[in-house]
Design a protein around this motif. Structure first.
Motif, PDB file in Angstrom:
ATOM      1  N   VAL A 162       0.770  -1.235  -0.076  1.00  0.00           N
ATOM      2  CA  VAL A 162       0.034  -0.134  -0.046  1.00  0.00           C
ATOM      3  C   VAL A 162       0.800   1.192   0.115  1.00  0.00           C
ATOM      4  N   LEU A 163       0.661   2.082  -1.051  1.00  0.00           N
ATOM      5  CA  LEU A 163       1.711   3.326  -1.216  1.00  0.00           C
ATOM      6  C   LEU A 163       0.689   4.468  -1.032  1.00  0.00           C
ATOM      7  N   GLY A 164       0.928   5.125   0.006  1.00  0.00           N
ATOM      8  CA  GLY A 164       0.308   6.423   0.237  1.00  0.00           C
ATOM      9  C   GLY A 164       0.345   7.681  -0.853  1.00  0.00           C
ATOM     10  N   VAL A 165      -0.191   8.383  -1.262  1.00  0.00           N
ATOM     11  CA  VAL A 165       0.007   9.274  -2.262  1.00  0.00           C
ATOM     12  C   VAL A 165      -1.214  10.449  -1.955  1.00  0.00           C
ATOM     13  N   SER A 166      -0.530  11.575  -2.228  1.00  0.00           N
ATOM     14  CA  SER A 166      -1.244  12.839  -1.909  1.00  0.00           C
ATOM     15  C   SER A 166      -1.700  13.674  -2.982  1.00  0.00           C
ATOM     16  N   TYR A 167      -2.532  14.437  -3.076  1.00  0.00           N
ATOM     17  CA  TYR A 167      -3.177  15.171  -4.300  1.00  0.00           C
ATOM     18  C   TYR A 167      -3.031  16.732  -3.935  1.00  0.00           C
TER      19      TYR A 167
ATOM     20  N   ILE B 189       0.236  -3.734  -6.146  1.00  0.00           N
ATOM     21  CA  ILE B 189       0.366  -2.395  -5.669  1.00  0.00           C
ATOM     22  C   ILE B 189      -0.910  -1.539  -5.526  1.00  0.00           C
ATOM     23  N   HIS B 190      -1.038  -1.005  -4.285  1.00  0.00           N
ATOM     24  CA  HIS B 190      -2.308  -0.204  -4.181  1.00  0.00           C
ATOM     25  C   HIS B 190      -1.904   1.210  -3.783  1.00  0.00           C
ATOM     26  N   LEU B 191      -2.520   2.025  -4.554  1.00  0.00           N
ATOM     27  CA  LEU B 191      -2.178   3.590  -4.309  1.00  0.00           C
ATOM     28  C   LEU B 191      -3.443   4.017  -3.241  1.00  0.00           C
ATOM     29  N   VAL B 192      -3.154   4.745  -2.216  1.00  0.00           N
ATOM     30  CA  VAL B 192      -4.216   4.942  -1.400  1.00  0.00           C
ATOM     31  C   VAL B 192      -3.976   6.400  -1.032  1.00  0.00           C
ATOM     32  N   ASP B 193      -4.761   7.320  -1.150  1.00  0.00           N
ATOM     33  CA  ASP B 193      -4.984   8.680  -0.699  1.00  0.00           C
ATOM     34  C   ASP B 193      -4.601   8.764   0.749  1.00  0.00           C
ATOM     35  N   GLU B 194      -3.533   9.648   1.090  1.00  0.00           N
ATOM     36  CA  GLU B 194      -3.007   9.641   2.458  1.00  0.00           C
ATOM     37  C   GLU B 194      -3.067  10.988   2.812  1.00  0.00           C
ATOM     38  N   ALA B 195      -4.378  11.689   2.306  1.00  0.00           N
ATOM     39  CA  ALA B 195      -4.744  12.976   2.844  1.00  0.00           C
ATOM     40  C   ALA B 195      -4.898  13.033   4.363  1.00  0.00           C
TER      41      ALA B 195
ATOM     42  N   GLU C 191       6.576  10.613  -6.857  1.00  0.00           N
ATOM     43  CA  GLU C 191       8.000  10.103  -6.520  1.00  0.00           C
ATOM     44  C   GLU C 191       7.464   8.491  -5.993  1.00  0.00           C
ATOM     45  N   ALA C 192       6.442   8.327  -5.339  1.00  0.00           N
ATOM     46  CA  ALA C 192       5.850   7.339  -4.592  1.00  0.00           C
ATOM     47  C   ALA C 192       5.258   6.348  -5.745  1.00  0.00           C
ATOM     48  N   VAL C 193       4.665   7.041  -6.745  1.00  0.00           N
ATOM     49  CA  VAL C 193       4.258   6.126  -7.958  1.00  0.00           C
ATOM     50  C   VAL C 193       5.354   5.564  -8.541  1.00  0.00           C
ATOM     51  N   ALA C 194       6.290   6.365  -8.933  1.00  0.00           N
ATOM     52  CA  ALA C 194       7.833   5.827  -9.321  1.00  0.00           C
ATOM     53  C   ALA C 194       8.148   4.747  -8.756  1.00  0.00           C
ATOM     54  N   LEU C 195       8.260   4.854  -7.365  1.00  0.00           N
ATOM     55  CA  LEU C 195       8.712   3.685  -6.512  1.00  0.00           C
ATOM     56  C   LEU C 195       7.952   2.443  -6.822  1.00  0.00           C
ATOM     57  N   GLY C 196       6.510   2.585  -6.916  1.00  0.00           N
ATOM     58  CA  GLY C 196       5.736   1.653  -7.238  1.00  0.00           C
ATOM     59  C   GLY C 196       5.965   0.826  -8.241  1.00  0.00           C
ATOM     60  N   GLU C 197       6.328   1.568  -9.228  1.00  0.00           N
ATOM     61  CA  GLU C 197       6.547   1.120 -10.555  1.00  0.00           C
ATOM     62  C   GLU C 197       8.119   0.233 -10.468  1.00  0.00           C
ATOM     63  N   LYS C 198       8.801   0.703  -9.873  1.00  0.00           N
ATOM     64  CA  LYS C 198      10.267  -0.045  -9.635  1.00  0.00           C
ATOM     65  C   LYS C 198       9.955  -1.302  -8.837  1.00  0.00           C
TER      66      LYS C 198
END
Length: 142
Positions: free
Chosen positions: A58-63, A92-98, A75-82
């Motif tokens: 689970v990767l936290g992403v913010s908008y 890989i799950h992208l989760v809003d970390e707001a 950068e987190a999305v790029a990490l997920g791709e690596k």
């Protein structure tokens, strides 16, 4: 034959430090892990992957308010791709970390953790990763 569940690793990516948390093998509990330097994050993930059976991250992403990913989120999305390239079977799950950092501070206050410890960014990063993972588990049908 019963299905074996892998652990789930949560990553609260930051420019300098990254908060980490992981479930147990039954996905019943969430354990914070020591904060990792973002410069050495892939090495730390590799250590965890070699030590534990992890099948989801689970990767936290913010908008930004306009819906565009922040720089850290990119950068987190790029990490997920690596990660996906190196371990193709890991989901890989992208989760809003707001507001996860704000909630982390509030949770630590409610837990009675002294202000001196709550102000340590490493503690906030760890708790943010725990919150990301908790929210993911609560919303997911695994």
């Amino acid at each position: 034959m019963p299905t074996v569940l892998g652990r789930i690793l949560a990553i609260d990516y930051g420019a300098q430090r990254t908060g980490l948390a992981m479930t147990d093998e039954l996905r019943l509990s969430i354990n914070p892990l020591p904060t990792a330097s973002s410069d050495n994050l892939l090495e730390r993930i590799n250590e965890l992957m070699e030590t534990f059976f992890i099948d989801s991250i689970v990767l936290g992403v913010s908008y930004h308010p306009d819906g565009v990913l922040t720089r850290n989120a990119q950068e987190a999305v790029a990490l997920g791709e690596k990660i996906k390239k190196k371990w193709p079977v890991v989901r890989i799950h992208l989760v809003d970390e707001a507001f996860s950092s704000l909630e982390a501070r509030q949770t630590m206050r409610q837990m009675g953790i002294r202000k001196k410890h709550r102000s340590k960014k490493e503690m906030v990063d760890q708790m943010s990763a725990v919150i990301l993972l908790r929210d993911f588990l609560n919303q997911s049908e695994l």
